[in-house]
Design a protein around this motif. Structure first.
Motif, PDB file in Angstrom:
ATOM      1  N   UNK A  67      31.610 -36.982  14.147  1.00 53.91           N
ATOM      2  CA  UNK A  67      30.469 -36.512  14.927  1.00 53.91           C
ATOM      3  C   UNK A  67      29.888 -35.243  14.326  1.00 53.91           C
ATOM      4  N   UNK A  68      30.746 -34.359  13.867  1.00 57.09           N
ATOM      5  CA  UNK A  68      30.288 -33.119  13.257  1.00 57.09           C
ATOM      6  C   UNK A  68      29.475 -33.406  11.997  1.00 57.09           C
ATOM      7  N   UNK A  69      29.908 -34.388  11.239  1.00 55.47           N
ATOM      8  CA  UNK A  69      29.178 -34.755  10.024  1.00 55.47           C
ATOM      9  C   UNK A  69      27.766 -35.218  10.374  1.00 55.47           C
ATOM     10  N   UNK A  70      27.635 -35.994  11.448  1.00 56.42           N
ATOM     11  CA  UNK A  70      26.318 -36.452  11.889  1.00 56.42           C
ATOM     12  C   UNK A  70      25.448 -35.275  12.347  1.00 56.42           C
ATOM     13  N   UNK A  71      26.061 -34.332  13.052  1.00 53.21           N
ATOM     14  CA  UNK A  71      25.343 -33.134  13.504  1.00 53.21           C
ATOM     15  C   UNK A  71      24.817 -32.343  12.309  1.00 53.21           C
ATOM     16  N   UNK A  72      25.657 -32.162  11.311  1.00 48.02           N
ATOM     17  CA  UNK A  72      25.237 -31.423  10.116  1.00 48.02           C
ATOM     18  C   UNK A  72      24.056 -32.113   9.445  1.00 48.02           C
ATOM     19  N   UNK A  73      24.124 -33.425   9.347  1.00 39.20           N
ATOM     20  CA  UNK A  73      23.049 -34.178   8.693  1.00 39.20           C
ATOM     21  C   UNK A  73      21.720 -33.973   9.420  1.00 39.20           C
ATOM     22  N   UNK A  74      21.755 -33.954  10.756  1.00 41.38           N
ATOM     23  CA  UNK A  74      20.524 -33.883  11.542  1.00 41.38           C
ATOM     24  C   UNK A  74      19.976 -32.468  11.698  1.00 41.38           C
ATOM     25  N   UNK A  75      20.867 -31.454  11.737  1.00 43.29           N
ATOM     26  CA  UNK A  75      20.419 -30.136  12.200  1.00 43.29           C
ATOM     27  C   UNK A  75      20.582 -28.975  11.216  1.00 43.29           C
ATOM     28  N   UNK A  76      21.418 -29.116  10.205  1.00 42.47           N
ATOM     29  CA  UNK A  76      21.730 -27.941   9.399  1.00 42.47           C
ATOM     30  C   UNK A  76      20.504 -27.403   8.653  1.00 42.47           C
ATOM     31  N   UNK A  77      19.502 -28.234   8.395  1.00 42.05           N
ATOM     32  CA  UNK A  77      18.299 -27.770   7.703  1.00 42.05           C
ATOM     33  C   UNK A  77      17.209 -27.301   8.666  1.00 42.05           C
TER      34      UNK A  77
ATOM     35  N   UNK B 283      25.003 -20.010  16.145  1.00 49.28           N
ATOM     36  CA  UNK B 283      25.256 -21.450  16.011  1.00 49.28           C
ATOM     37  C   UNK B 283      25.391 -21.844  14.542  1.00 49.28           C
ATOM     38  N   UNK B 284      24.577 -21.258  13.683  1.00 50.62           N
ATOM     39  CA  UNK B 284      24.690 -21.519  12.242  1.00 50.62           C
ATOM     40  C   UNK B 284      26.049 -21.062  11.727  1.00 50.62           C
ATOM     41  N   UNK B 285      26.498 -19.872  12.159  1.00 55.13           N
ATOM     42  CA  UNK B 285      27.815 -19.383  11.748  1.00 55.13           C
ATOM     43  C   UNK B 285      28.919 -20.322  12.222  1.00 55.13           C
ATOM     44  N   UNK B 286      28.791 -20.817  13.457  1.00 60.97           N
ATOM     45  CA  UNK B 286      29.772 -21.749  14.010  1.00 60.97           C
ATOM     46  C   UNK B 286      29.795 -23.051  13.209  1.00 60.97           C
ATOM     47  N   UNK B 287      28.625 -23.571  12.874  1.00 57.04           N
ATOM     48  CA  UNK B 287      28.546 -24.806  12.098  1.00 57.04           C
ATOM     49  C   UNK B 287      29.199 -24.646  10.724  1.00 57.04           C
ATOM     50  N   UNK B 288      28.935 -23.518  10.064  1.00 60.00           N
ATOM     51  CA  UNK B 288      29.556 -23.277   8.766  1.00 60.00           C
ATOM     52  C   UNK B 288      31.076 -23.199   8.894  1.00 60.00           C
ATOM     53  N   UNK B 289      31.563 -22.553   9.952  1.00 58.93           N
ATOM     54  CA  UNK B 289      33.008 -22.437  10.161  1.00 58.93           C
ATOM     55  C   UNK B 289      33.634 -23.815  10.356  1.00 58.93           C
ATOM     56  N   UNK B 290      33.025 -24.642  11.188  1.00 58.63           N
ATOM     57  CA  UNK B 290      33.562 -25.976  11.451  1.00 58.63           C
ATOM     58  C   UNK B 290      33.509 -26.853  10.208  1.00 58.63           C
ATOM     59  N   UNK B 291      32.391 -26.777   9.474  1.00 60.64           N
ATOM     60  CA  UNK B 291      32.256 -27.589   8.268  1.00 60.64           C
ATOM     61  C   UNK B 291      33.284 -27.184   7.210  1.00 60.64           C
ATOM     62  N   UNK B 292      33.520 -25.886   7.071  1.00 59.94           N
ATOM     63  CA  UNK B 292      34.478 -25.413   6.072  1.00 59.94           C
ATOM     64  C   UNK B 292      35.921 -25.671   6.481  1.00 59.94           C
ATOM     65  N   UNK B 293      36.153 -25.848   7.782  1.00 58.74           N
ATOM     66  CA  UNK B 293      37.487 -26.262   8.221  1.00 58.74           C
ATOM     67  C   UNK B 293      37.811 -27.656   7.686  1.00 58.74           C
TER      68      UNK B 293
END
Length: 429
Positions: A238-248, A268-278
């Protein structure tokens, strides 16, 4: 709190006015370290024990009056009753009292959300969240959410609904879902409701930004923060899908005229980077340098058109966001409560802590000490204020309910987190 000599035979719901819940009422919590576990209190002085029992009886009598008054004909009386219950739940642990009246309180919240206006709906939405916090993660809170979620979603989607009600619901639905939702797919469905709101502040196809008034911007901000809260329990796929839709698209919100939206977007951007790098330590995005330039500019903002307080608050937050994006660092914070301490050491924990604190306010430290559910969330273990004799004296049925709720939360957390134990290739975005 002195006991009244004579009580009217009329119930609270029949009075034209409800006395607001005072700090004196809330301070009754000091009579016991953990009121939800104080059925048997060891008091050396018999007179003190009688006094405590009397105070507890008066306290519960007042709460019953508030519950009765949530169906009063007067909107002012209903709102006062809702606020009284909110204050009580924020400052004390009332598990048994609330558990016995869960359906009645839920019905009152439902009625106030459907028939009330503005402030009354806002108070009812907040009370729903505090009710779930009191009940913890288990079948009881699941039933509360099952009843209220359709109403919450209708209010969120209804453009004719009072904007304050929509703002409150956007915040309450996020935390209620975190506490009580038992299906991760339903969590993702709720996140899509939030996306439908804050995405309206995204840049248009031609690169321009929509005109959003301050009240609507606050609704979008609240929706974004609730969405970010639920990100913390998403699975890897689910996180991968979120990144695809929203990170840009999220970085565009950093250009909002609303300081609260800029800050919410940055965190929220900082949180997304933290989760993605986990999941993938080598996580990258396109336009990474442009993002860092934007964050750096906000961390040193000298725009003369912005208020000094806004700039000061913004600079502090974006210095931390920039460190998170560039270096993966987090500025940790220690929370002290009673004889214990807890470290906020990640954006995940910060977003979770901030969400709970928004509802319980100054009662947060007390809940960290005594609320078994919140202690489970932050992995603090059982309340240390409860001695072994008190534990033995507890009603076994109630104790078993607590254990069931605790086990349900832990199992749910484990299921949600299992994907993060393994590296998941999120690729480049």
């Amino acid at each position: 709190m002195p006991r009244t000599k004579k009580r009217s035979s009329n119930k609270g719901g029949q009075h034209g006015h409800v006395q607001p819940f005072s700090d004196e009422d809330a301070s009754i919590e000091t009579l016991s370290h953990c009121s939800s576990l104080s059925d048997v209190v060891s008091v050396a002085d018999e007179g003190a024990e009688v006094s405590e029992d009397t105070a507890q009886e008066d306290f519960q009598y007042k709460l019953k009056g508030f519950i009765d008054s949530t169906v009063d004909k007067s909107a002012k009386t209903r709102q006062s009753a809702l606020d009284g219950l909110k204050t009580a739940m924020a400052n004390r642990i009332l598990y048994e009292f609330i558990s016995e009246r869960r359906m009645t309180i839920t019905d009152s919240i439902e009625r106030c959300l459907k028939k009330g206006k503005g402030d009354e709906q806002r108070a009812a939405a907040s009370l729903a969240c505090l009710l779930c916090i009191q009940l913890g993660s288990g079948i009881e809170s699941e039933e509360v959410l099952k009843t209220l979620k359709p109403i919450f979603k209708n209010i969120l989607a209804d453009t004719s609904a009072h904007i304050q009600a929509r703002q409150a619901v956007a915040t309450s639905l996020g935390l209620c879902t975190l506490v009580a939702e038992d299906d991760i797919l339903d969590v993702f469905s709720t996140m899509e409701c939030f996306e439908n709101l804050f995405a309206r502040s995204y840049a248009k196809g031609d690169g321009t930004f929509p005109s959003v008034n301050p009240q609507m911007s606050q609704l979008h901000t609240n929706a974004l923060l609730s969405w970010a809260l639920l990100l913390t329990i998403c699975s890897g796929s689910q996180l991968k899908e979120v990144l695809r839709k929203h990170v840009h698209k999220l970085p565009g919100l950093l250009e909002s005229d609303d300081v609260n939206m800029r800050i919410a977007a940055g965190e929220t951007i900082a949180l997304l980077f933290e989760l993605a790098r986990d999941m993938d330590a080598d996580f990258e995005i396109d336009n990474y340098n442009d993002l860092c330039d934007k964050l750096s500019a906000l961390a040193t903002d000298c725009n003369k058109h912005r208020a000094k307080t806004d700039k000061r608050k913004q600079r502090s937050v974006f210095r931390d966001v920039l460190k998170a994006v560039e270096d993966g660092d987090f500025q940790s914070e220690t929370i002290r409560f009673g004889t214990e301490r807890m470290t906020i050491d990640s954006w995940v924990r910060k977003r979770t802590y901030d969400a709970f604190r928004e509802f319980v306010g100054s009662g947060m430290n007390y809940h960290l000490q005594a609320n078994e559910f919140i202690r489970d969330v932050f992995e603090l273990g059982p309340p240390i204020l409860v001695d072994s004799e008190t534990m033995k004296a507890m009603k076994i049925s109630r104790f078993e309910r607590h254990l069931h709720n605790s086990a349900a939360f832990k199992a749910r957390t484990k299921a949600r987190s299992k994907f993060r134990d393994k590296r998941v290739d999120v690729g480049e975005f």
